[in-house]
Write a protein that holds these residues in place. Structure first.
Motif, PDB file in Angstrom:
ATOM      1  N   ARG A  77       0.810  -1.209   0.000  1.00 44.80           N
ATOM      2  CA  ARG A  77       0.000   0.000   0.000  1.00 44.80           C
ATOM      3  C   ARG A  77       0.853   1.274   0.000  1.00 44.80           C
ATOM      4  N   LYS A  78       2.168   1.098   0.191  1.00 44.94           N
ATOM      5  CA  LYS A  78       3.018   2.271   0.412  1.00 44.94           C
ATOM      6  C   LYS A  78       3.086   3.145  -0.835  1.00 44.94           C
ATOM      7  N   THR A  79       2.893   4.442  -0.653  1.00 43.03           N
ATOM      8  CA  THR A  79       2.950   5.364  -1.771  1.00 43.03           C
ATOM      9  C   THR A  79       4.197   6.233  -1.723  1.00 43.03           C
ATOM     10  N   LYS A  80       4.606   6.574  -0.516  1.00 42.84           N
ATOM     11  CA  LYS A  80       5.778   7.445  -0.396  1.00 42.84           C
ATOM     12  C   LYS A  80       7.023   6.603  -0.159  1.00 42.84           C
TER      13      LYS A  80
END
Ligand SMILES: [Zn+2]
Length: 103
Positions: free
Chosen positions: A68-71
């Motif tokens: 789910r990580k975006t950054k």
């Protein structure tokens, strides 16, 4: 990013250049743990009983956290501790890097 454990820096308390230890500033606790709808608050409400269907708190999330990580980067702030007066101060601006390694 690689960073040395100690550096020579200006100490505002001694008012001269001295040897400083470098550490990363940490947030301490994880943010948002006491927000509405969090798992900790559900546990306080005794919303997770030992038997039966646990509802929305029962199964794991459909997508893992690492997916789910975006950054990919995070702002890091360093703490400099003076070795002579043992007082510490922070770097003025944080830098965006993915990982900081001390050597
Ligand atoms: Zn000092």
């Amino acid at each position: 990013m690689k960073k040395p454990k100690t550096t020579n820096r200006f100490c505002p308390y001694c008012k001269k250049k001295t040897l400083h230890k470098i550490k990363l500033l940490s947030t301490g606790t994880k943010r948002g743990t006491l927000k509405r709808g969090s798992l900790i608050r559900a546990k306080w409400r005794h919303a997770m009983p030992g038997m039966g269907n646990k509802g929305r708190y029962g199964s794991k999330p459909p997508i893992n956290k690492w997916k789910r990580k975006t950054k990919s980067t995070k702002k890091h702030v360093f703490i400099y501790t003076c070795q002579t007066c043992t007082k510490s101060h922070q770097s003025k601006k944080g830098i965006r890097v993915s990982k900081v390694m001390f050597e």
